[in-house]
Every structure is written in structure tokens, then in C-alpha cells.
Design a protein around this motif. Structure first.
Motif, PDB file in Angstrom:
ATOM      1  N   GLU A  99       0.815  -1.217   0.000  1.00 22.86           N
ATOM      2  CA  GLU A  99       0.000   0.000   0.000  1.00 22.86           C
ATOM      3  C   GLU A  99       0.848   1.265   0.000  1.00 22.86           C
ATOM      4  OE1 GLU A  99      -2.526  -1.299   3.326  1.00 22.86           O
ATOM      5  OE2 GLU A  99      -4.171  -1.415   1.870  1.00 22.86           O
ATOM      6  N   THR A 100       2.127   1.094  -0.148  1.00 22.28           N
ATOM      7  CA  THR A 100       3.014   2.237  -0.342  1.00 22.28           C
ATOM      8  C   THR A 100       2.630   2.966  -1.624  1.00 22.28           C
ATOM      9  OG1 THR A 100       4.866   1.253   0.855  1.00 22.28           O
ATOM     10  CG2 THR A 100       5.400   2.915  -0.804  1.00 22.28           C
ATOM     11  N   ALA A 101       2.349   4.256  -1.497  1.00 18.51           N
ATOM     12  CA  ALA A 101       1.859   5.024  -2.641  1.00 18.51           C
ATOM     13  C   ALA A 101       1.735   6.492  -2.237  1.00 18.51           C
ATOM     14  CB  ALA A 101       0.493   4.505  -3.092  1.00 18.51           C
ATOM     15  N   VAL A 102       1.476   7.309  -3.227  1.00 18.69           N
ATOM     16  CA  VAL A 102       1.054   8.676  -2.964  1.00 18.69           C
ATOM     17  C   VAL A 102      -0.466   8.656  -2.867  1.00 18.69           C
ATOM     18  CG1 VAL A 102       0.979  11.043  -3.804  1.00 18.69           C
ATOM     19  CG2 VAL A 102       3.029   9.653  -4.175  1.00 18.69           C
ATOM     20  N   TYR A 103      -0.974   9.212  -1.789  1.00 15.52           N
ATOM     21  CA  TYR A 103      -2.404   9.224  -1.555  1.00 15.52           C
ATOM     22  C   TYR A 103      -2.955  10.617  -1.868  1.00 15.52           C
ATOM     23  CZ  TYR A 103      -2.375   4.597   0.528  1.00 15.52           C
ATOM     24  OH  TYR A 103      -2.263   3.238   0.724  1.00 15.52           O
ATOM     25  N   TYR A 104      -4.031  10.638  -2.633  1.00 19.05           N
ATOM     26  CA  TYR A 104      -4.651  11.882  -3.070  1.00 19.05           C
ATOM     27  C   TYR A 104      -6.079  11.970  -2.558  1.00 19.05           C
ATOM     28  CZ  TYR A 104      -0.905  11.930  -6.574  1.00 19.05           C
ATOM     29  OH  TYR A 104       0.320  11.926  -7.205  1.00 19.05           O
ATOM     30  N   CYS A 105      -6.483  13.162  -2.142  1.00 22.39           N
ATOM     31  CA  CYS A 105      -7.897  13.392  -1.878  1.00 22.39           C
ATOM     32  C   CYS A 105      -8.486  14.137  -3.062  1.00 22.39           C
ATOM     33  CB  CYS A 105      -8.114  14.148  -0.573  1.00 22.39           C
ATOM     34  SG  CYS A 105      -7.338  15.774  -0.463  1.00 22.39           S
ATOM     35  N   ALA A 106      -9.782  13.955  -3.241  1.00 26.26           N
ATOM     36  CA  ALA A 106     -10.462  14.547  -4.383  1.00 26.26           C
ATOM     37  C   ALA A 106     -11.894  14.888  -3.997  1.00 26.26           C
ATOM     38  CB  ALA A 106     -10.445  13.577  -5.560  1.00 26.26           C
ATOM     39  N   ALA A 107     -12.490  15.789  -4.750  1.00 25.75           N
ATOM     40  CA  ALA A 107     -13.876  16.191  -4.512  1.00 25.75           C
ATOM     41  C   ALA A 107     -14.637  16.153  -5.827  1.00 25.75           C
ATOM     42  CB  ALA A 107     -13.934  17.585  -3.905  1.00 25.75           C
ATOM     43  N   GLY A 108     -15.875  15.701  -5.754  1.00 24.69           N
ATOM     44  CA  GLY A 108     -16.686  15.602  -6.952  1.00 24.69           C
ATOM     45  C   GLY A 108     -18.162  15.639  -6.636  1.00 24.69           C
ATOM     46  N   PRO A 109     -18.990  15.578  -7.671  1.00 28.63           N
ATOM     47  CA  PRO A 109     -20.437  15.752  -7.490  1.00 28.63           C
ATOM     48  C   PRO A 109     -21.164  14.519  -6.966  1.00 28.63           C
ATOM     49  CG  PRO A 109     -19.920  15.463  -9.808  1.00 28.63           C
ATOM     50  CD  PRO A 109     -18.599  15.535  -9.087  1.00 28.63           C
ATOM     51  N   GLY A 110     -20.571  13.338  -7.075  1.00 31.17           N
ATOM     52  CA  GLY A 110     -21.265  12.136  -6.638  1.00 31.17           C
ATOM     53  C   GLY A 110     -20.301  11.044  -6.257  1.00 31.17           C
ATOM     54  N   ILE A 111     -20.775  10.129  -5.445  1.00 27.19           N
ATOM     55  CA  ILE A 111     -19.899   9.015  -5.045  1.00 27.19           C
ATOM     56  C   ILE A 111     -19.542   8.195  -6.284  1.00 27.19           C
ATOM     57  CG2 ILE A 111     -19.867   6.793  -3.867  1.00 27.19           C
ATOM     58  CD1 ILE A 111     -20.941   8.021  -1.456  1.00 27.19           C
ATOM     59  N   ALA A 112     -18.270   8.021  -6.482  1.00 28.16           N
ATOM     60  CA  ALA A 112     -17.801   7.302  -7.659  1.00 28.16           C
ATOM     61  C   ALA A 112     -16.430   6.722  -7.383  1.00 28.16           C
ATOM     62  CB  ALA A 112     -17.734   8.241  -8.856  1.00 28.16           C
ATOM     63  N   ALA A 113     -16.124   5.666  -8.093  1.00 28.51           N
ATOM     64  CA  ALA A 113     -14.822   5.035  -7.961  1.00 28.51           C
ATOM     65  C   ALA A 113     -13.897   5.367  -9.125  1.00 28.51           C
ATOM     66  CB  ALA A 113     -14.978   3.522  -7.866  1.00 28.51           C
ATOM     67  N   MET A 114     -14.399   6.122 -10.077  1.00 28.35           N
ATOM     68  CA  MET A 114     -13.594   6.482 -11.237  1.00 28.35           C
ATOM     69  C   MET A 114     -12.980   7.855 -11.031  1.00 28.35           C
ATOM     70  SD  MET A 114     -13.961   3.858 -13.127  1.00 28.35           S
ATOM     71  CE  MET A 114     -13.323   4.434 -14.694  1.00 28.35           C
ATOM     72  N   LYS A 115     -11.671   7.927 -11.242  1.00 26.47           N
ATOM     73  CA  LYS A 115     -10.999   9.188 -10.990  1.00 26.47           C
ATOM     74  C   LYS A 115     -11.504  10.306 -11.885  1.00 26.47           C
ATOM     75  CE  LYS A 115      -6.936   7.953 -13.801  1.00 26.47           C
ATOM     76  NZ  LYS A 115      -7.368   6.589 -14.164  1.00 26.47           N
ATOM     77  N   ASN A 116     -11.984   9.989 -13.065  1.00 29.82           N
ATOM     78  CA  ASN A 116     -12.468  11.026 -13.974  1.00 29.82           C
ATOM     79  C   ASN A 116     -13.761  11.669 -13.491  1.00 29.82           C
ATOM     80  OD1 ASN A 116     -10.293  10.596 -15.647  1.00 29.82           O
ATOM     81  ND2 ASN A 116     -11.406   9.270 -17.057  1.00 29.82           N
ATOM     82  N   ASP A 117     -14.401  11.086 -12.501  1.00 27.23           N
ATOM     83  CA  ASP A 117     -15.637  11.650 -11.961  1.00 27.23           C
ATOM     84  C   ASP A 117     -15.382  12.718 -10.905  1.00 27.23           C
ATOM     85  OD1 ASP A 117     -17.207   8.422 -12.159  1.00 27.23           O
ATOM     86  OD2 ASP A 117     -17.373  10.119 -13.534  1.00 27.23           O
ATOM     87  N   TYR A 118     -14.118  12.914 -10.554  1.00 25.97           N
ATOM     88  CA  TYR A 118     -13.782  13.904  -9.528  1.00 25.97           C
ATOM     89  C   TYR A 118     -13.239  15.162 -10.189  1.00 25.97           C
ATOM     90  CZ  TYR A 118     -14.685  10.392  -6.029  1.00 25.97           C
ATOM     91  OH  TYR A 118     -15.318   9.463  -5.229  1.00 25.97           O
ATOM     92  N   LEU A 119     -13.656  16.302  -9.668  1.00 19.66           N
ATOM     93  CA  LEU A 119     -13.339  17.582 -10.294  1.00 19.66           C
ATOM     94  C   LEU A 119     -12.096  18.253  -9.703  1.00 19.66           C
ATOM     95  CD1 LEU A 119     -16.947  19.075 -10.376  1.00 19.66           C
ATOM     96  CD2 LEU A 119     -15.758  17.837 -12.202  1.00 19.66           C
ATOM     97  N   TYR A 120     -11.877  18.045  -8.427  1.00 21.68           N
ATOM     98  CA  TYR A 120     -10.807  18.747  -7.734  1.00 21.68           C
ATOM     99  C   TYR A 120      -9.901  17.733  -7.046  1.00 21.68           C
ATOM    100  CZ  TYR A 120     -14.228  22.461  -8.351  1.00 21.68           C
ATOM    101  OH  TYR A 120     -15.133  23.329  -8.894  1.00 21.68           O
ATOM    102  N   TRP A 121      -8.586  18.033  -7.062  1.00 21.24           N
ATOM    103  CA  TRP A 121      -7.605  17.108  -6.515  1.00 21.24           C
ATOM    104  C   TRP A 121      -6.615  17.847  -5.634  1.00 21.24           C
ATOM    105  CZ3 TRP A 121      -7.561  11.840  -7.304  1.00 21.24           C
ATOM    106  CH2 TRP A 121      -8.468  11.352  -8.243  1.00 21.24           C
ATOM    107  N   GLY A 122      -6.215  17.176  -4.551  1.00 15.43           N
ATOM    108  CA  GLY A 122      -5.121  17.674  -3.738  1.00 15.43           C
ATOM    109  C   GLY A 122      -3.795  17.254  -4.343  1.00 15.43           C
TER     110      GLY A 122
END
Length: 121
Positions: free
Chosen positions: A89-112
Motif C-alpha cells: 500500500e506504499t503510494a502517494v495518496y490523493y484526496c479529491a472532490a466531486g459531485p457524486g460518489i464514484a470510484a472512477m478518478k475522472n468523476d472527480y473535479l478537484y484534486w489535492g
């Protein structure tokens, strides 16, 4: 919405970390929040998501039961509690915000910007 993830670090296998995602702007509470991770040479993958009000959560199968996503809209902050961490699980972890619960990264609009988590064996 601008997001800033923090809380990463080096931890031994089996250990725990708590990531935070601080949001700026008054509309954080209007967005679903998600966490993703990306290991070197791999695709960015979904980890967890939480609904606007925090009442619904969704996890990748690989982290179910070990990770907990939460949010405090009054503080414009989201969290990811990670327990029993594994070296893979070593990785860079990103938070994101979007309009609906989704598992696809393209569904999120904003990224840390991401925070590094390293799990040693």
C-alpha cells in the motif's frame, strides 16, 4: 475547491496512519470526497469515498475493514484512517472532490497534491 492532503509518512507493516484533506472555499460540504492512491508505475486507484453529509461511505475491497473515511464539514476537512497497513500500500495518496460518489478518478473535479505513504516490511 482547493484541497491539500497531509499526514503521510513512514510506518511499519501493521501500523496506522491518519491522512487529512483540508479544503478551502465555502462549498466543500457540497461535494463528495474521495481518496485515491498511486504507486510508482501503476494507475491511480480508488480507495474510499464519502457522501456530502457523511452518512454513506464506499470502499475498495482491498481496504474494507481496515480503512475508515470521514469528514468534518464544519472544519472543511476530510480524513482517512488507515489501520493494519501493508507494504504493497506504499503510494502517494490523493484526496479529491466531486459531485457524486464514484470510484472512477475522472468523476472527480478537484484534486489535492498528494501525500506519500511508505509502509516498510
Amino acid at each position: 475547491v482547493q484541497l491539500q492532503a497531509s499526514g503521510g509518512g513512514l510506518v511499519q507493516a501493521g501500523g496506522s496512519l491518519r491522512l487529512s484533506c483540508a479544503a478551502s472555499g465555502r462549498t466543500f460540504s457540497s461535494y463528495v470526497m474521495g481518496w485515491f492512491r498511486q504507486a510508482p508505475g501503476k494507475e491511480r486507484e480508488f480507495v474510499a469515498a464519502i457522501s456530502v453529509g457523511g452518512g454513506s461511505t464506499y470502499y475498495a475491497d482491498s481496504v474494507q475493514g481496515r480503512f475508515t473515511i470521514s469528514r468534518d464539514n464544519a472544519k472543511n476537512t476530510g480524513y482517512l484512517q488507515m489501520n493494519n497497513l501493508k507494504p504493497e500500500e506504499t503510494a502517494v495518496y490523493y484526496c479529491a472532490a466531486g459531485p457524486g460518489i464514484a470510484a472512477m478518478k475522472n468523476d472527480y473535479l478537484y484534486w489535492g497534491q498528494g501525500t506519500q505513504v511508505t509502509v516498510s516490511s
